[in-house]
Design an enzyme around this catalytic site. Structure first.
Site, short mmCIF file in Angstrom:
data_model
loop_
_atom_site.label_atom_id
_atom_site.label_comp_id
_atom_site.label_asym_id
_atom_site.label_seq_id
_atom_site.Cartn_x
_atom_site.Cartn_y
_atom_site.Cartn_z
N HIS A 1 0.99 -1.24 0.54
CA HIS A 1 -0.48 -0.66 0.56
C HIS A 1 1.18 1.21 -0.43
O HIS A 1 2.15 1.38 0.05
CB HIS A 1 -1.26 -0.26 1.38
N GLU B 1 -4.21 3.39 1.29
CA GLU B 1 -4.33 3.45 2.87
C GLU B 1 -3.56 5.29 3.28
O GLU B 1 -3.83 5.60 2.90
CB GLU B 1 -2.86 3.48 3.97
N HIS C 1 2.55 12.27 -7.17
CA HIS C 1 0.99 11.51 -7.45
C HIS C 1 0.95 9.50 -7.00
O HIS C 1 1.97 9.21 -6.98
CB HIS C 1 0.53 11.50 -8.90
N GLU D 1 -2.74 10.83 -11.15
CA GLU D 1 -2.64 10.01 -12.70
C GLU D 1 -3.56 9.73 -13.44
O GLU D 1 -3.82 8.35 -12.51
CB GLU D 1 -1.19 9.95 -13.21
#
Length: 319
Positions: free
Chosen positions: A169, A233, A260, A306
């Site tokens: 994550h 998360e 990003h 993105e």
């Protein structure tokens, strides 16, 4: 033409790095493989894409790197490795908190941490430190935090195999849990798969992802989605939603660091049309600028998202 949200993937997380040689070496030590490199000499930067691809990995080899969850993009701006004044913000220091960490889930957390320590890499938090003895935080060459978590609860012996790790994550701090959860579920089509409430420490964690490419959730274990790749998360600290104005640094305002997250979609034009219809804020539309094959959205905290085409699912004029 509509866009099928069930095909979306949380494709990659981008962080800026000072010295690509050192950073690529670190992440390869953690078992990741370089799956793509995009050099942009005219713009004086280079992107390195890494993922877990071995036979024991969750996704294995993929023909298209855009058809994966959980790729790590390292962005290097030419010359920073030789600039003594250039530094990265890791997202965990005031007043530039925002991005928190990457997380890898491992087969044997004790052996994995010992291997990292024996290689000379520093830790923000070792397993034996603090109250949470089931997680650790290593630090990459730029000081970004990499959380180490355990997959499963069984005893895995004394060895560790980095080729079996997962890029589990990416953590972002959010001002309002309610607004962010609504955005990522209703606008981006993610599923909330786990919530961890911590009232004693006044924060909650929310884990979201695209279930389609991930295994069935494990029941009765400490972390039921530790086998997954490509989770987001969201960390909400109680009370931040009442503060005036922006609370967190998005990593793209100076000083920079995190860039990003990225989702890959089945039909980028249809996906962007849908985002427009839902009144999602754009940082860059498809038609803006020179790169007409990518778009950037803004989430409620101003983090960039993105949007890229999943090349495996790309439609042609004959379809």
């Amino acid at each position: 033409m509509s866009s099928d949200l069930s095909t979306y993937k949380l494709n990659h997380t981008m962080i800026r790095v000072k010295d690509p040689k050192r950073s690529v070496e670190f992440y390869q030590f953690l078992g990741l493989t370089l799956v793509n490199k995009l050099d942009m000499p005219e713009a004086k930067f280079c992107n390195y894409f890494l993922a877990y691809t071995g036979p024991k990995s969750l996704q294995g080899e993929c023909k298209y790197w855009t058809d994966r969850n959980a790729v790590l993009e390292l962005t290097h701006n030419y010359g920073t490795e030789n600039d003594p004044n250039y530094s990265i913000v890791n997202g965990n220091t005031e007043p530039y908190r925002g991005f928190g960490h990457l997380a890898i889930s491992v087969d044997n957390i004790e052996a994995a941490c010992k291997r990292i320590e024996d290689a000379g890499y520093p830790f923000q938090k070792k397993l034996t430190e603090g109250r949470m003895k089931h997680i650790a935080f290593a630090k990459d060459p730029d000081g970004y935090w990499v959380e180490i978590i355990r997959r499963g609860d069984e005893d895995m012996g004394t060895t560790t195999d980095p080729s079996s790790y997962r890029l589990n994550h990416t953590m972002l701090r959010v001002k309002s849990a309610e607004e962010s959860l609504k955005f990522y579920q209703e606008k981006l089509g993610m599923t909330l798969v786990r919530t961890a409430e911590n009232p004693d420490n006044k924060f909650n964690l929310y884990f979201l992802g695209y279930p389609g490419a991930n295994p069935k959730i494990q029941e009765g274990v400490r972390n039921p989605v530790a086998e997954w790749e490509g989770l987001l998360e969201l960390t909400w600290n109680y009370g931040t939603e009442k503060q005036e104005g922006p609370v967190y640094h998005n990593g793209n305002a100076e000083p920079q660091g995190f860039g990003h997250i990225c989702i890959s979609v089945d039909d980028i034009q249809a996906a962007c049309d849908r985002f427009e219809s839902l009144k999602v804020d754009f940082k860059k539309r498809l038609a803006d600028g020179r790169m007409n094959n990518i778009a950037f959205l803004l989430d409620p905290d101003g983090y960039w998202i993105e949007v890229v085409q999943n090349d495996k699912l790309k439609r042609t004029s004959n379809v």
